[in-house]
Design an enzyme around this catalytic site. Structure first.
Site, mmCIF file in Angstrom:
data_model
loop_
_atom_site.group_PDB
_atom_site.id
_atom_site.type_symbol
_atom_site.label_atom_id
_atom_site.label_comp_id
_atom_site.label_asym_id
_atom_site.label_seq_id
_atom_site.Cartn_x
_atom_site.Cartn_y
_atom_site.Cartn_z
ATOM 1 N N LYS A 178 0.839 -1.210 0.000
ATOM 2 C CA LYS A 178 0.000 0.000 0.000
ATOM 3 C C LYS A 178 0.872 1.259 0.000
ATOM 4 C CE LYS A 178 -0.336 -0.838 4.911
ATOM 5 N NZ LYS A 178 -0.965 -1.620 5.952
ATOM 6 N N ARG A 184 -10.424 -1.132 14.695
ATOM 7 C CA ARG A 184 -10.165 -0.369 13.487
ATOM 8 C C ARG A 184 -11.140 -0.953 12.469
ATOM 9 N NH1 ARG A 184 -4.147 0.435 10.946
ATOM 10 N NH2 ARG A 184 -4.612 -1.650 10.210
ATOM 11 N N TYR A 217 15.869 30.200 9.446
ATOM 12 C CA TYR A 217 14.661 30.869 9.921
ATOM 13 C C TYR A 217 14.586 30.869 11.444
ATOM 14 C CZ TYR A 217 12.400 31.019 5.317
ATOM 15 O OH TYR A 217 12.069 31.293 4.025
ATOM 16 N N MET A 238 11.624 24.681 3.572
ATOM 17 C CA MET A 238 10.886 23.937 2.545
ATOM 18 C C MET A 238 11.817 23.200 1.574
ATOM 19 S SD MET A 238 8.062 25.234 -0.222
ATOM 20 C CE MET A 238 7.002 25.989 0.984
HETATM 21 C C1 PLP Z 1 -0.111 -2.342 6.606
HETATM 22 C C2 PLP Z 1 -0.665 -3.647 7.013
HETATM 23 C C3 PLP Z 1 0.176 -4.754 7.120
HETATM 24 C C4 PLP Z 1 1.683 -4.654 7.025
HETATM 25 O O1 PLP Z 1 2.156 -4.105 8.235
HETATM 26 P P1 PLP Z 1 3.721 -3.943 8.569
HETATM 27 O O2 PLP Z 1 3.718 -3.486 9.984
HETATM 28 O O3 PLP Z 1 4.242 -2.889 7.642
HETATM 29 O O4 PLP Z 1 4.367 -5.239 8.359
HETATM 30 C C5 PLP Z 1 -0.410 -5.977 7.380
HETATM 31 N N1 PLP Z 1 -1.752 -6.093 7.548
HETATM 32 C C6 PLP Z 1 -2.589 -5.032 7.482
HETATM 33 C C7 PLP Z 1 -4.044 -5.226 7.690
HETATM 34 C C8 PLP Z 1 -2.071 -3.779 7.225
HETATM 35 O O5 PLP Z 1 -2.890 -2.722 7.182
#
Ligand code: PLP
Length: 378
Positions: free
Chosen positions: A38, A136, A258, A316
């Site tokens: 993802k 969740r 800054y 930036m």
């Molecule tokens: C992102 C995610 C993972 C992977 O998690 P890591 O901690 O990066 O290994 C696995 N299962 C779900 C449901 C996730 O959202």
């Protein structure tokens, strides 16, 4: 962006990525090792990451939404792609066209998918996500068990995987891990013969009992720290560097950047580099002049074999480093300063910014040039 035109570059070494993926199999005996890809493969490039992993034999991928999955499908024609969330009546046809497996997280999701299967006459596979304590996504225990016992609803869809997610896998001693596993085992009894998946990176590395049929590592593949305050057994994958644009010398008592937030305590040689929060480099990692710096020292860069502290506020497009202790002749040979990579751990940079490696990688914007080294480059 072309590396020659950029002042920041993120180098992604696909060799270690593939070796990390293979190494995880040793921690999850009997399970298929999938990959969470993802957020553009944790910021490292969805196409490059999935192509490398597919070529190595990875066949199970997890994306956050269907848009990522449709893109992934172009690079992984035969993979099983699980979409962790976001199924709707309107986007269900995309799942069919790209052969995606939706993860159903609530009774509404089940109804949408059942209706889609009924309307198309195709009972395509899906996954069921059960919430075992994280609050969740996921069906409640009652909903999952109720669904399993309801003959008619149960046969309206064809689940091929039941999954859950651990809240505290990064702390192996946390009691919650065993509690969630016990609930997950109860769920599995209600779905006999269906594959099971529970483990993210931290769970894989902390207990082989979490492995089940498919594991879902993300951060460990990309070289990040999965288990809290433990240097992981994985190889580093990504390196972030900033181009040195100018070296200047400032007198004792002068200030930098800054807010004039740092006053120099000695005559100081300063390297001004072309990276900043506009590239995703967190301003919280500044050397001074941001709230976090009352608690912690700022980030370090690495150049010519030495760690060099960030001076004052990250802006930036620019970041200043104190390079007084680097030999001038050595410095003259260097074009870039490393922010994280083989010399500075991603998670050490993240800690200086008050965050975690996951956020550092996924926050990297598009301005930094991405350079991929293929697994064949050694
Ligand atoms: C992102 C995610 C993972 C992977 O998690 P890591 O901690 O990066 O290994 C696995 N299962 C779900 C449901 C996730 O959202």
């Amino acid at each position: 962006m072309d590396e020659r035109l950029a002042t920041a570059r993120l180098t992604i070494d696909l060799g270690p990525l593939v070796r990390n993926w293979k190494r995880l199999a040793g921690f999850a005996p009997g399970a298929a090792v999938g990959a969470a890809v993802k957020a553009d493969g944790y910021g490292l490039g969805l196409a490059q990451v999935t192509t490398a992993l597919s070529n190595a034999g990875c066949v199970h991928f997890f994306t956050a939404n269907a848009g990522e999955a449709v893109e992934l499908r172009r690079n992984a024609p035969d993979a099983e792609i699980f979409v962790l969330g976001g199924l709707t009546q309107r986007n269900a046809p995309f799942y069919r066209e790209a052969n995606l497996t939706p993860v159903l997280n609530c009774t509404d999701d089940i109804a949408v998918w059942a209706e889609h299967c009924r309307a198309t006459g195709l009972r395509r596979p899906c996954a069921l996500h059960v919430d075992t304590g994280m609050n969740r996504l996921g069906l409640s225990m009652e909903e999952a068990i109720g669904f399993a016992g309801d003959e008619k609803r149960r046969h309206s869809i064809s689940p091929s995987l039941v999954m859950s997610h651990l809240a505290c896998a990064d702390r192996p001693k946390a009691q919650m891990n065993a509690l969630q596993k016990a609930l997950f085992d109860q769920v599995r009894e209600n779905f006999p013969g269906i594959r099971a998946s529970l483990a993210n990176s931290a769970a894989i590395l902390s207990d082989p009992g979490f492995a089940y049929d498919i594991v879902r590592p993300g951060i460990a593949l990309y070289g990040g720290e999965a288990v809290e305050d433990t240097v992981g057994p994985m190889e580093n994958v990504a390196a972030l560097e900033a181009r040195i644009l100018q070296i200047r010398v400032a007198k004792k008592g002068e200030t930098v950047g800054y807010g004039a937030s740092v006053t120099l305590e000695r005559k100081t040689r300063i390297a001004i580099c072309g990276i900043g929060y506009g590239d995703g480099l967190m301003r919280a990692a500044s050397g001074s002049g941001v709230p976090l710096r009352r608690l912690l020292p700022g980030a370090q860069g690495h150049v010519a074999g030495r760690d060099v502290p960030v001076l004052g506020r990250i802006s930036m497009d620019l970041t200043a480093f104190d390079v007084t202790d680097v030999q001038e002749a050595e410095l003259a040979k260097c074009e870039w300063i490393e922010l994280f990579g083989d010399n500075i751990a991603l998670d050490d940079f993240a800690r200086a910014a008050g965050t975690i490696g996951y956020e550092v990688l996924t926050a990297m914007g598009q301005r930094a040039a991405r350079v991929w080294r293929s697994p064949a480059d050694g």
